[in-house]
Design an enzyme around this catalytic site. Structure first.
Site, PDB file in Angstrom:
ATOM      1  N   ARG A   1       0.836  -1.213   0.000  1.00  0.00           N
ATOM      2  CA  ARG A   1       0.000   0.000   0.000  1.00  0.00           C
ATOM      3  C   ARG A   1       0.869   1.261   0.000  1.00  0.00           C
ATOM      4  O   ARG A   1       0.583   2.234   0.705  1.00  0.00           O
ATOM      5  CB  ARG A   1      -0.927   0.031   1.218  1.00  0.00           C
TER       6      ARG A   1
ATOM      7  N   SER B   1     -10.745  -0.183   3.553  1.00  0.00           N
ATOM      8  CA  SER B   1      -9.969  -0.465   4.777  1.00  0.00           C
ATOM      9  C   SER B   1      -9.447   0.847   5.339  1.00  0.00           C
ATOM     10  O   SER B   1      -8.806   1.614   4.625  1.00  0.00           O
ATOM     11  CB  SER B   1      -8.768  -1.352   4.462  1.00  0.00           C
TER      12      SER B   1
ATOM     13  N   GLU C   1      -4.848   4.176   6.445  1.00  0.00           N
ATOM     14  CA  GLU C   1      -4.605   3.994   5.007  1.00  0.00           C
ATOM     15  C   GLU C   1      -5.091   5.183   4.154  1.00  0.00           C
ATOM     16  O   GLU C   1      -4.359   5.643   3.285  1.00  0.00           O
ATOM     17  CB  GLU C   1      -5.259   2.696   4.534  1.00  0.00           C
TER      18      GLU C   1
HETATM   19  P1  FAD Z   1      -8.486   9.476  -4.421  1.00  0.00           P
HETATM   20  O1  FAD Z   1      -9.148   9.000  -3.198  1.00  0.00           O
HETATM   21  O2  FAD Z   1      -9.208  10.450  -5.266  1.00  0.00           O
HETATM   22  O3  FAD Z   1      -7.043   9.913  -4.161  1.00  0.00           O
HETATM   23  C1  FAD Z   1      -6.176   9.151  -3.352  1.00  0.00           C
HETATM   24  C2  FAD Z   1      -4.806   9.810  -3.328  1.00  0.00           C
HETATM   25  O4  FAD Z   1      -4.223   9.756  -4.623  1.00  0.00           O
HETATM   26  C3  FAD Z   1      -4.883  11.295  -2.964  1.00  0.00           C
HETATM   27  O5  FAD Z   1      -3.733  11.604  -2.211  1.00  0.00           O
HETATM   28  C4  FAD Z   1      -4.837  12.014  -4.310  1.00  0.00           C
HETATM   29  O6  FAD Z   1      -4.243  13.276  -4.222  1.00  0.00           O
HETATM   30  C5  FAD Z   1      -3.957  11.068  -5.129  1.00  0.00           C
HETATM   31  N1  FAD Z   1      -4.277  11.045  -6.561  1.00  0.00           N
HETATM   32  C6  FAD Z   1      -5.443  10.698  -7.139  1.00  0.00           C
HETATM   33  N2  FAD Z   1      -5.315  10.709  -8.484  1.00  0.00           N
HETATM   34  C7  FAD Z   1      -4.045  11.071  -8.750  1.00  0.00           C
HETATM   35  C8  FAD Z   1      -3.286  11.260  -9.950  1.00  0.00           C
HETATM   36  N3  FAD Z   1      -3.828  11.077 -11.161  1.00  0.00           N
HETATM   37  N4  FAD Z   1      -1.988  11.632  -9.842  1.00  0.00           N
HETATM   38  C9  FAD Z   1      -1.424  11.836  -8.630  1.00  0.00           C
HETATM   39  N5  FAD Z   1      -2.085  11.676  -7.469  1.00  0.00           N
HETATM   40  C10 FAD Z   1      -3.377  11.286  -7.531  1.00  0.00           C
HETATM   41  N6  FAD Z   1      -7.754  -0.097  -2.040  1.00  0.00           N
HETATM   42  C11 FAD Z   1      -6.982  -1.202  -2.241  1.00  0.00           C
HETATM   43  O7  FAD Z   1      -5.752  -1.091  -2.347  1.00  0.00           O
HETATM   44  N7  FAD Z   1      -7.535  -2.432  -2.339  1.00  0.00           N
HETATM   45  C12 FAD Z   1      -8.862  -2.649  -2.227  1.00  0.00           C
HETATM   46  O8  FAD Z   1      -9.322  -3.780  -2.329  1.00  0.00           O
HETATM   47  C13 FAD Z   1      -9.697  -1.513  -1.974  1.00  0.00           C
HETATM   48  N8  FAD Z   1     -11.034  -1.681  -1.803  1.00  0.00           N
HETATM   49  C14 FAD Z   1     -11.812  -0.587  -1.514  1.00  0.00           C
HETATM   50  C15 FAD Z   1     -13.179  -0.796  -1.303  1.00  0.00           C
HETATM   51  C16 FAD Z   1     -14.000   0.284  -1.016  1.00  0.00           C
HETATM   52  C17 FAD Z   1     -15.482   0.052  -0.773  1.00  0.00           C
HETATM   53  C18 FAD Z   1     -13.460   1.593  -0.952  1.00  0.00           C
HETATM   54  C19 FAD Z   1     -14.350   2.772  -0.688  1.00  0.00           C
HETATM   55  C20 FAD Z   1     -12.084   1.800  -1.163  1.00  0.00           C
HETATM   56  C21 FAD Z   1     -11.255   0.708  -1.435  1.00  0.00           C
HETATM   57  N9  FAD Z   1      -9.871   0.854  -1.643  1.00  0.00           N
HETATM   58  C22 FAD Z   1      -9.085  -0.238  -1.897  1.00  0.00           C
HETATM   59  C23 FAD Z   1      -9.245   2.199  -1.556  1.00  0.00           C
HETATM   60  C24 FAD Z   1      -9.331   3.016  -2.883  1.00  0.00           C
HETATM   61  O9  FAD Z   1     -10.414   2.586  -3.669  1.00  0.00           O
HETATM   62  C25 FAD Z   1      -8.062   2.901  -3.717  1.00  0.00           C
HETATM   63  O10 FAD Z   1      -6.955   3.351  -2.991  1.00  0.00           O
HETATM   64  C26 FAD Z   1      -8.164   3.719  -5.018  1.00  0.00           C
HETATM   65  O11 FAD Z   1      -7.052   3.455  -5.848  1.00  0.00           O
HETATM   66  C27 FAD Z   1      -8.260   5.223  -4.802  1.00  0.00           C
HETATM   67  O12 FAD Z   1      -8.543   5.825  -6.044  1.00  0.00           O
HETATM   68  P2  FAD Z   1      -9.239   7.250  -6.151  1.00  0.00           P
HETATM   69  O13 FAD Z   1      -9.252   7.644  -7.592  1.00  0.00           O
HETATM   70  O14 FAD Z   1     -10.550   7.222  -5.493  1.00  0.00           O
HETATM   71  O15 FAD Z   1      -8.217   8.143  -5.349  1.00  0.00           O
HETATM   72  P1  NAP Z   2     -10.098 -11.032   4.428  1.00  0.00           P
HETATM   73  O1  NAP Z   2     -10.223 -11.964   3.286  1.00  0.00           O
HETATM   74  O2  NAP Z   2     -11.134 -11.063   5.517  1.00  0.00           O
HETATM   75  O3  NAP Z   2      -8.667 -11.152   5.091  1.00  0.00           O
HETATM   76  C1  NAP Z   2      -8.311 -10.342   6.202  1.00  0.00           C
HETATM   77  C2  NAP Z   2      -6.903  -9.845   5.991  1.00  0.00           C
HETATM   78  O4  NAP Z   2      -6.031 -10.929   6.020  1.00  0.00           O
HETATM   79  C3  NAP Z   2      -6.762  -9.160   4.661  1.00  0.00           C
HETATM   80  O5  NAP Z   2      -6.687  -7.797   4.911  1.00  0.00           O
HETATM   81  C4  NAP Z   2      -5.546  -9.768   4.029  1.00  0.00           C
HETATM   82  O6  NAP Z   2      -4.443  -8.869   3.928  1.00  0.00           O
HETATM   83  C5  NAP Z   2      -5.101 -10.848   4.965  1.00  0.00           C
HETATM   84  N1  NAP Z   2      -5.047 -12.128   4.247  1.00  0.00           N
HETATM   85  C6  NAP Z   2      -6.077 -12.939   3.928  1.00  0.00           C
HETATM   86  N2  NAP Z   2      -5.631 -14.047   3.318  1.00  0.00           N
HETATM   87  C7  NAP Z   2      -4.293 -13.939   3.258  1.00  0.00           C
HETATM   88  C8  NAP Z   2      -3.250 -14.773   2.755  1.00  0.00           C
HETATM   89  N3  NAP Z   2      -3.521 -15.949   2.203  1.00  0.00           N
HETATM   90  N4  NAP Z   2      -1.993 -14.344   2.855  1.00  0.00           N
HETATM   91  C9  NAP Z   2      -1.711 -13.168   3.400  1.00  0.00           C
HETATM   92  N5  NAP Z   2      -2.647 -12.345   3.899  1.00  0.00           N
HETATM   93  C10 NAP Z   2      -3.916 -12.717   3.832  1.00  0.00           C
HETATM   94  O7  NAP Z   2     -10.008  -9.520   3.871  1.00  0.00           O
HETATM   95  P2  NAP Z   2     -11.124  -8.545   3.316  1.00  0.00           P
HETATM   96  O8  NAP Z   2     -11.215  -7.369   4.189  1.00  0.00           O
HETATM   97  O9  NAP Z   2     -12.377  -9.276   2.948  1.00  0.00           O
HETATM   98  O10 NAP Z   2     -10.444  -8.040   1.971  1.00  0.00           O
HETATM   99  C11 NAP Z   2     -10.179  -8.934   0.928  1.00  0.00           C
HETATM  100  C12 NAP Z   2      -9.086  -8.346   0.064  1.00  0.00           C
HETATM  101  O11 NAP Z   2      -9.497  -7.092  -0.483  1.00  0.00           O
HETATM  102  C13 NAP Z   2      -7.794  -8.075   0.835  1.00  0.00           C
HETATM  103  O12 NAP Z   2      -6.702  -8.334   0.008  1.00  0.00           O
HETATM  104  C14 NAP Z   2      -7.887  -6.610   1.160  1.00  0.00           C
HETATM  105  O13 NAP Z   2      -6.618  -5.990   1.257  1.00  0.00           O
HETATM  106  C15 NAP Z   2      -8.651  -6.057  -0.044  1.00  0.00           C
HETATM  107  N6  NAP Z   2      -9.436  -4.893   0.363  1.00  0.00           N
HETATM  108  C16 NAP Z   2      -8.772  -3.724   0.534  1.00  0.00           C
HETATM  109  C17 NAP Z   2      -9.467  -2.583   0.893  1.00  0.00           C
HETATM  110  C18 NAP Z   2      -8.747  -1.268   1.026  1.00  0.00           C
HETATM  111  O14 NAP Z   2      -9.381  -0.257   1.150  1.00  0.00           O
HETATM  112  N7  NAP Z   2      -7.438  -1.272   1.010  1.00  0.00           N
HETATM  113  C19 NAP Z   2     -10.830  -2.642   1.100  1.00  0.00           C
HETATM  114  C20 NAP Z   2     -11.456  -3.864   0.949  1.00  0.00           C
HETATM  115  C21 NAP Z   2     -10.759  -4.994   0.575  1.00  0.00           C
HETATM  116  P3  NAP Z   2      -4.185  -7.820   2.730  1.00  0.00           P
HETATM  117  O15 NAP Z   2      -5.110  -6.702   2.994  1.00  0.00           O
HETATM  118  O16 NAP Z   2      -2.765  -7.448   2.959  1.00  0.00           O
HETATM  119  O17 NAP Z   2      -4.433  -8.475   1.433  1.00  0.00           O
END
Ligand code: FAD
Ligand code: NAP
Length: 339
Positions: free
Chosen positions: A166, A239, A335
């Site tokens: 991340r 998250s 995050e």
């Molecule tokens: P923004 O929220 O608009 O911006 C985020 C940051 O990036 C800000 O600092 C902004 O200034 C910067 N930014 C945006 N666009 C640019 C650009 N073009 N150039 C430079 N900087 C920029 N994240 C995960 O990693 N894995 C997941 O599974 C995941 N699941 C999610 C589920 C839900 C329901 C939600 C609400 C969020 C989730 N996220 C997840 C977090 C998020 O969706 C991601 O981080 C996504 O990439 C953010 O994109 P955005 O366009 O909305 O960014």
């Molecule tokens: P989950 O399946 O309930 O698992 C809980 C956590 O355990 C996850 O965050 C994941 O870490 C870790 N995990 C699960 N299986 C793993 C494995 N085999 N090896 C190593 N780590 C493991 O998680 P969840 O909340 O439903 O999310 C599912 C996936 O979507 C995850 O990868 C999560 O990161 C991603 N997600 C991200 C966001 C966001 O905003 N960043 C939001 C929703 C979902 P990791 O998170 O490091 O993968």
């Protein structure tokens, strides 16, 4: 053409938490020229610029005394195709999930595990988005960014992005690089990643033994829809905390008191803890304080039931951080990007 600048614009519709703060100025960029023009105008007027995409990784705690530049560029294309490896490119403002679905519809594999992540193509490399065992870095083929300090364009390869969990060089140097377009190396042959969480199980329940990339994407979408709140119905930024990576010794001390601790050993000997598990054990799951709360199904997700301010969500987050530190000796890092 001169882009329109609006004044005192509510950002409620531009962040998935649904927090109602105002931008002093708001404008959109549909192409590189509009990006450059917005930056030049802001410089002339001595205003800071805050770039946003889909607003799905933001926590806005106050009005933004700056120009909010919303990336609205569109376009996706195939740059090369040798019959097996296909390099595709998309503009920063392209919504991420439709881009993933487009790539799957062309028969290109690689992005299926990253289905249904909100936000834009341009923001995905910022925190090296990841889900279900795949991260952007695994299929990344390069990006073009504008250096906001010099006005020059620069192409970044995988190494230059310094992707981490991340994390990336762009996140560590917030505000320096404006990502304009991103490239992915996809493949016509599927290399399935099914060992993470409930993905394989879900496919088996659906009677799928040899899944296609589209079937994996569909399974992941169905898991996510069950577990994660839809931001159009309940404000959230996914998250809220990163999963902490801690020493094996600390995990053993935690395990002595909590035998069920969810822990994943890492290649470097450290251990990743599931932050959601820690928060749930501490009793926060489903907790609500005014309109700020912890989701009832997924403790890692903080939610806005309607009228919460960013400051209220942040205050709740800080209480959770302090509690987890006291109970487990683990520091939780936020995050979403805090403004
Ligand atoms: P923004 O929220 O608009 O911006 C985020 C940051 O990036 C800000 O600092 C902004 O200034 C910067 N930014 C945006 N666009 C640019 C650009 N073009 N150039 C430079 N900087 C920029 N994240 C995960 O990693 N894995 C997941 O599974 C995941 N699941 C999610 C589920 C839900 C329901 C939600 C609400 C969020 C989730 N996220 C997840 C977090 C998020 O969706 C991601 O981080 C996504 O990439 C953010 O994109 P955005 O366009 O909305 O960014
Ligand atoms: P989950 O399946 O309930 O698992 C809980 C956590 O355990 C996850 O965050 C994941 O870490 C870790 N995990 C699960 N299986 C793993 C494995 N085999 N090896 C190593 N780590 C493991 O998680 P969840 O909340 O439903 O999310 C599912 C996936 O979507 C995850 O990868 C999560 O990161 C991603 N997600 C991200 C966001 C966001 O905003 N960043 C939001 C929703 C979902 P990791 O998170 O490091 O993968």
């Amino acid at each position: 053409m001169t882009a329109v600048w609006q004044e005192q614009v509510s950002l409620k519709a531009y962040n998935t938490f649904g927090i109602d703060v105002k931008a002093r100025y708001f404008t959109q960029a549909h192409c590189d020229d509009e990006v450059r023009e917005a930056l030049a105008q802001a410089r002339q007027r001595e205003l800071a610029v805050q770039v946003i995409g889909g607003g799905s990784n933001l926590l806005l705690t106050r009005d933004i005394d700056a120009v909010v530049l919303h990336m609205a560029s569109r376009g996706r294309r195939v740059l090369s195709d040798d019959g097996e490896r296909v390099v595709v490119e998309a503009e920063a403002g392209e919504p991420w999930h439709p881009f993933v679905q487009w790539s799957l519809a062309q028969g290109y594999c690689g992005l299926e595990n990253l289905s249904l992540i909100p936000g834009t193509v341009g923001a995905a490399p910022m925190q090296n988005v990841g889900a279900y065992g795949v991260e952007v870095k695994d299929v990344f083929a390069g990006l073009t960014a504008l250096d906001r300090e010099t006005g020059e364009l620069r192409d970044f390869d995988l190494e230059a992005c310094a992707f981490g969990y991340r994390d990336s060089v762009f996140k560590r140097n917030a505000g320096r690089w404006l990502i304009l377009r991103v490239r992915y190396a996809l493949s016509r042959t599927l290399r399935a990643h099914l060992d993470y969480g409930p993905v394989r199980q879900r496919l088996l329940e659906q009677g799928v033994e040899q899944p296609s990339a589209q079937a994996i994407s569909d399974a992941i979408c169905s898991i996510r829809r069950e577990k994660l709140p839809d931001p159009s119905e309940l404000g959230n930024a996914g998250s809220f905390f990163k999963n902490p990576v801690v020493s094996a010794g600390l995990v053993e001390r935690i395990r002595a008191r909590y035998p069920g601790v969810v822990a994943y050993p890492q290649a470097d000997g450290q251990v990743k803890l599931a932050a959601g598990w820690l928060i749930e054990q501490a009793g926060w799951k489903g907790y609500r304080e005014g309109d700020a709360g912890v989701h009832r199904l997924q403790s890692l997700v903080l939610v806005n039931y309607g009228q919460a301010s960013g400051a209220q969500v942040y205050a709740l987050a800080q209480r959770i951080q302090a509690d987890i530190l006291e109970r487990f000796g683990v520091e939780l890092e936020m995050e979403p990007n805090l403004y």
